[in-house]
Design an enzyme around this catalytic site. Sequence first.
Site, PDB file in Angstrom:
ATOM      1  N   GLU A 158       0.839  -1.209   0.000  1.00  0.00           N
ATOM      2  CA  GLU A 158       0.000   0.000   0.000  1.00  0.00           C
ATOM      3  C   GLU A 158       0.871   1.256   0.000  1.00  0.00           C
ATOM      4  OE1 GLU A 158      -2.935  -0.381   3.102  1.00  0.00           O
ATOM      5  OE2 GLU A 158      -3.928  -2.037   2.084  1.00  0.00           O
ATOM      6  N   GLU A 187      -3.773  -8.986  -0.391  1.00  0.00           N
ATOM      7  CA  GLU A 187      -4.388  -8.772   0.926  1.00  0.00           C
ATOM      8  C   GLU A 187      -5.890  -8.742   0.738  1.00  0.00           C
ATOM      9  OE1 GLU A 187      -2.377  -5.991   3.472  1.00  0.00           O
ATOM     10  OE2 GLU A 187      -4.288  -5.282   4.298  1.00  0.00           O
TER      11      GLU A 187
END
Length: 808
Positions: free
Chosen positions: A426, A502
């Site tokens: 991220e 994820e």
Amino acid sequence: MIIKKFTPQKTLLFIAIAVLFTAKGFSQQVRSVVDFDKGWHFNLGDVPNGETADLNDTKWRTLNLPHDWSIEGEFSKDNPAMPEGGALPGGSGWYRKTFTVPATSKGKQVYIDFDGVYEKSDVWLNGHHLGFRPNGYISFRYELTPYLNYGKPNVIAVKVDNSVQPNSRWYSGSGIYRNVWLVTTGRLAIDHWGTYVTTPKVSSQSATVNLEVKVRKYAGKIAPYSLKTTIYSAAGVAVRSKTTPNVSSGDSLTMVSQSFIVNNPVLWSLDRPYLYKVVTQVISNNNVVDEYTTPLGIRYFNFDADKGFSLNGKPVKILGVCDHHDLGSLGSAINTRALERQLELLKGMGCNAIRTSHNPPAPELLDLCDKMGFIVMDEAFDCWERGKTAYDYHLFFKQWHKQDLEDQVLRDRNHPSVFIWSIGNEIPQQSDTSALRIAPELAAIIHSLDKTRPITTANNDPSTRNKIIASGAIDLIGYNYAQNSYPLFHDRYPGKIFIGTETTSALETRGFYQMPSDSIRRWPIRGSNTGKMNADNTVSAYDNVSAPWGSTHEETWKVIKKYDFLSGMFIWTGFDYLGEPTPYSWPSRSSYFGIIDLAGFPKDVYYMYQSEWTNKTVLHIFPHWNWEPGKVVDIWVYYNHADEVELFLNGKSLGIKKKTGDDLHVMWRIPFEPGTLKAVSRKDGKVVLTREIHTAGQPAKIELTADRKNIKANGKDLSFIAVKILDKDGNVVPNADNLVKFKINGEAFIASVDNGDPVSHDPFKADYRKAFHGLALAIVQANEKAGVINFTATADGLQGAKVVINSK
């Protein structure tokens, strides 16, 4: 100290005979790797001139490594790490150790290897500064040779600075929390992380094994030498051997390449993780002057845009979890048995893959994944040049990323369990043109050291706006969440390969149930206050709550299982972890994301995965059966290997239910009536399994169950003791919160206690624990002396319990 016989993570051969490192010195073996964990002195807080050799540290605390001082502290919302960092203290600390190297070691090379120090570590030997490493997760080495006093005391000093916080989005721990090794070699030796083994051609008939070896000459004129390598089977039988003669020693660093053909290889797989070992000897003047072992798992794999992932030619869905590095109540201090227990629990639900979120793992984790059969996504960074907290790694990225990434790849590239490199999680620069520069640079660093594995990033914005994806640097396009867009992946990225880096972010409190169970909730509620959530910081365990960016377990798995091109998933998370207590903050201090709670007790959704991901026959009924009279209760059942399930209440049938469509459970909604609920699964009319739950009475007694009653007397081995509060008939009392006190007699101590409650502020280092929904945990750690260990548990008004453990 005892020499370690074989650790694949260091790719070293550890001599088969134990070698003791004492004040009298080393044995005469040329290469030795000595456990350097014992007998350190520790001071919490800064110490002026703490690096000086003549400092009097005799009043400091004596301890053995690995050590995490934060886990010993008190929970407080005022700690600088904040609840998102576990609400435990940071600070700075000093470690010092006095040791002697014999005069006979003159002319050899001596190093100290740190597997991980959190964070910003400075190291000195006899007052000489050896170096600084800011990264709290990377392994590193310093040479001690120039500054050693041979035959006299030496002082190694380490300053650890975790005082400037927040520097992490989860619990980091503080200190020398991974193992430390003292390494001695001759002046002609295989270099640090100096081998690289690959298997470019593999079939069931034969495998090509290529080996690159870096040999370092440290000083002096040395005649040409030979390099002999032997591949051994798991049983220790020599399979292939080759000698490269007359290697010139003219350069300080020489690369030697060797190639082998292994006929009829046993392939490394998830179900049979078969390990060879590659033993390389440096031979000079007919003497073996160095010996080094590299682990070898022979396997081949492929990621296909349409068919997904295959291993050894067989389709495999990657069924993975993300996990942080903490070990629950043990904190960040690494322990091999605690890691092994986690992997055993995950394997038991059908998990076959681990993502090391969001940093290089402890070497022992990769050793275990090699041995137990897990696919690993080995992740490097949580941020690049732009940070996520004020004082995280972004402050050091420009200066240190190349060194840190190279060290990670060199250390980990020989592990057969490592299948994927991840260069970031991220990353804020997904939307920044700087990603067009940084991502290719990171990929090039990896490719310079390993071209056998694909590279990915975990993208929380996997759209075509993403600059990391646009850079072309990654081989697998990683999606964090956005599961509704999975079926449209090829519309967005034609011909590309998908990996769910994820997924999910579902939330549960073990043992707590809130109805209606078929109403999905997204917590925390964005744009609102937390008043619409539960005032006591609980979350229902029905798998009907997720974070707003995520989805429930069932919602996610239904999509992943449907499409072959979705190569796999890494669920957030396998275990609850300290810090990041979404959807709440204080007084919560640990997460709700885990399929398994912080103490290692499975939540109910564990059995959904077990019914889907394993061949085990499953019939799991929940919730408990203790409610107010007349309350309407939702009964869920996970099952497999059956056509139907019939539910009975006190002998009366409540009907038969069958999964239809993409259902993953069946449900009844019934008014509570005390007694017995019984579920019966059937296949073709024949009973497959029967399960019962009973209305429990008042707490009456304690039951203790040790996961292992025989442990090693090595100072590190553990026994995990589950504590249950039962009624007089042996039923777990689902809301029991009795305070249980522990006593231990024998050669062991209580390492920590827990109960899985994310809101508890009781210390982990204690000899007591309240039960949470009827359960608690005590972890017993062996001393180095063998003997019988008696562990007892008592509570006011309850019949106590005892368990006997043998350490050998």
